[in-house]
Design an enzyme around this catalytic site. Structure first.
Site, PDB file in Angstrom:
ATOM      1  N   ASN A 221       0.833  -1.199   0.000  1.00 14.17           N
ATOM      2  CA  ASN A 221       0.000   0.000   0.000  1.00 14.17           C
ATOM      3  C   ASN A 221       0.876   1.259   0.000  1.00 14.17           C
ATOM      4  O   ASN A 221       2.099   1.186   0.051  1.00 14.17           O
ATOM      5  CB  ASN A 221      -0.967  -0.016   1.190  1.00 14.17           C
ATOM      6  CG  ASN A 221      -2.324   0.545   0.812  1.00 14.17           C
ATOM      7  OD1 ASN A 221      -2.431   1.465   0.016  1.00 14.17           O
ATOM      8  ND2 ASN A 221      -3.368  -0.024   1.389  1.00 14.17           N
TER       9      ASN A 221
ATOM     10  N   HIS B 227      22.750   1.434  13.351  1.00 17.08           N
ATOM     11  CA  HIS B 227      24.049   2.064  13.582  1.00 17.08           C
ATOM     12  C   HIS B 227      24.742   1.393  14.759  1.00 17.08           C
ATOM     13  O   HIS B 227      24.091   0.823  15.642  1.00 17.08           O
ATOM     14  CB  HIS B 227      23.866   3.567  13.858  1.00 17.08           C
ATOM     15  CG  HIS B 227      23.441   4.313  12.644  1.00 17.08           C
ATOM     16  ND1 HIS B 227      24.328   4.770  11.706  1.00 17.08           N
ATOM     17  CD2 HIS B 227      22.207   4.670  12.207  1.00 17.08           C
ATOM     18  CE1 HIS B 227      23.673   5.382  10.749  1.00 17.08           C
ATOM     19  NE2 HIS B 227      22.377   5.330  11.026  1.00 17.08           N
TER      20      HIS B 227
ATOM     21  N   ALA C 271      -1.727  -2.859  13.207  1.00 14.89           N
ATOM     22  CA  ALA C 271      -1.410  -1.483  12.852  1.00 14.89           C
ATOM     23  C   ALA C 271      -0.687  -0.798  14.009  1.00 14.89           C
ATOM     24  O   ALA C 271      -1.039  -0.973  15.168  1.00 14.89           O
ATOM     25  CB  ALA C 271      -2.683  -0.727  12.498  1.00 14.89           C
TER      26      ALA C 271
END
Length: 187
Positions: free
Chosen positions: A88, A118, A161
Site C-alpha cells: 500500500n 548504527h 497497525a
C-alpha cells in the site's frame, strides 16, 4: 565494489564501514531515488508499476504483484517479492540488509522495513550493521508498523497497525493487537 560483492557482504552481516562500501551505497541510493521518483511522480498502471519495480529490484516481479505509490527505498536491489503481494501507499524499505516478502503478503500504509542499525559505540556511530527482514507466506502487516532488522515473521502472522516489531514472530501469531471491546448501543 560490485552489487554481488555488496550483497554477499551484507548477507554475512558484516559491518558496512569502508569508503568503498559508502561510495557504492551512495551510487545505489542515487539509482533507487531516480526510479522511485519515476514511480511516485506520475500515474502508472499496475503493469507499468510492475515494470518499474522490476527495474528497481533488478529482477522481474510476478504479474500478480500490486502496489499503490508513493513508495520509497534507499537501495532497492535487496528486495525479494513473492506472488500475490500487495504494497500500500507510503511504505519505506531500507533494504540494504535484505527484505523478503513471501507469497500473499499484504503491506499496509506507511509501513517501514529497517534492515540497518548504527553501531552502539558513539565513536563508531557511522558504522552500520545489516540484517535481513523475512516475511513468510500470507503475512499481513498493518498500517504504520515498523519492522526492524533481523526479524523473521512466520507464515500467516498478523502485525497489527502501529506495531514495532523487534524480534521474530512465530507462525500464525498476532502481534500488537488490542483486544476488541464490545460496542455499546447509544440510547
Amino acid at each position: 565494489m560490485t552489487l554481488d560483492e555488496f550483497l554477499k557482504h551484507a548477507d554475512a552481516r558484516l559491518p558496512l564501514d569502508t569508503p568503498d562500501i559508502y561510495r557504492f551505497m551512495d551510487e545505489m541510493s542515487d539509482e533507487a531515488r531516480h526510479i522511485t521518483c519515476e514511480i511516485n511522480n506520475a500515474y502508472h498502471s499496475q503493469a507499468e508499476l510492475r515494470e518499474l519495480f522490476s527495474r528497481l529490484i533488478g529482477r522481474p516481479v510476478d504479474e500478480t504483484f500490486k502496489a499503490f505509490p508513493p513508495f520509497y527505498t534507499d537501495f532497492g536491489k535487496n528486495i525479494t517479492i513473492g506472488k500475490h503481494v500487495f504494497i500500500n501507499a507510503c511504505c519505506h524499505f531500507q533494504d540494504h540488509g535484505g527484505v523478503t516478502l513471501g507469497d500473499g503478503c499484504l503491506i499496509g500504509h506507511d509501513v517501514v522495513f529497517a534492515t540497518l542499525n548504527h553501531d552502539f559505540n558513539p565513536g563508531n556511530r557511522a558504522v552500520m550493521h545489516p540484517a535481513p527482514i523475512v516475511l513468510g507466506r500470507n503475512v499481513w502487516v498493518g498500517s504504520h508498523s515498523t519492522i526492524l532488522q533481523g526479524v523473521t515473521v512466520g507464515e500467516g502472522a498478523i502485525i497489527a497497525a502501529g506495531s514495532v516489531v523487534t524480534k521474530d514472530v512465530p507462525h500464525r501469531t498476532i502481534v500488537g493487537g488490542v483486544p476488541a471491546k464490545p460496542i455499546r448501543k447509544i440510547q
